[in-house]
Design a protein around this motif. Structure first.
Motif, PDB file in Angstrom:
ATOM      1  N   UNK A  41      -2.226   7.875   3.411  1.00  0.00           N
ATOM      2  CA  UNK A  41      -1.180   7.978   2.387  1.00  0.00           C
ATOM      3  C   UNK A  41      -0.874   6.612   1.784  1.00  0.00           C
ATOM      4  N   UNK A  42      -0.774   5.596   2.640  1.00  0.00           N
ATOM      5  CA  UNK A  42      -0.480   4.245   2.149  1.00  0.00           C
ATOM      6  C   UNK A  42      -1.605   3.755   1.245  1.00  0.00           C
ATOM      7  N   UNK A  43      -2.851   3.984   1.665  1.00  0.00           N
ATOM      8  CA  UNK A  43      -3.999   3.530   0.884  1.00  0.00           C
ATOM      9  C   UNK A  43      -4.068   4.252  -0.461  1.00  0.00           C
ATOM     10  N   UNK A  44      -3.824   5.562  -0.447  1.00  0.00           N
ATOM     11  CA  UNK A  44      -3.887   6.322  -1.701  1.00  0.00           C
ATOM     12  C   UNK A  44      -2.802   5.880  -2.679  1.00  0.00           C
ATOM     13  N   UNK A  45      -1.631   5.497  -2.158  1.00  0.00           N
ATOM     14  CA  UNK A  45      -0.568   4.979  -3.025  1.00  0.00           C
ATOM     15  C   UNK A  45      -0.992   3.677  -3.703  1.00  0.00           C
TER      16      UNK A  45
END
Length: 145
Positions: A41-45
């Protein structure tokens, strides 16, 4: 607690002779599945594209011999690994950076090591077998997360 297990039972090994890396007092216990989902999730953000459920089958090289990307998601190969009538070709993914995270003995990593002689003049890699910790806890003391 550390135990030596055998047919006759178990013998507890005192903690004193154990190496410091075996001491996990005060550390957190986490679900790696939940940690990986959170990291995704952090990477996709940040704009990172993640392609779960497909492995990379080959490397893509640039005009100067540099690794430029990978081919991911080839499905339906024949038993001998060749393309057949039911094969779905993979998708070429090019990137400014290409990270091979398949482990030290992965087939693409081996290809890169051989192509660029990355092991020349180096000590051979060392591998070992081991067991991760196995914990048995009272279900009443467990909180998911």
């Amino acid at each position: 607690h550390f135990y030596m297990l055998g047919e006759a039972g178990e013998i507890r090994i005192p903690n004193a002779p154990m190496p410091p890396l075996m001491n996990n007092h005060g550390n957190y216990v986490v679900s790696m599945g939940n940690v990986c989902r959170w990291m995704a999730e952090q990477a996709e953000e940040l704009g990172v594209e993640i392609f779960p459920g497909m492995s990379c089958s080959e490397l893509v090289y640039g005009d100067n011999g540099e690794v430029k990307g990978v081919v991911a998601g080839v499905f339906g190969l024949e038993a001998d690994g060749s393309y057949g009538p039911n094969t779905e070709p993979g998708m070429v993914l090019n990137g400014k950076y290409v990270f091979l995270s398949e482990g030290a003995r992965g087939s693409l990593s081996k290809e890169v090591i051989a192509k660029y002689a990355l092991d020349q003049g180096k000590e051979p890699q060392k591998y070992g077998l081991g067991m991760k910790e196995i914990w048995e806890i009272d279900p009443a003391k467990h909180k998911p997360g």
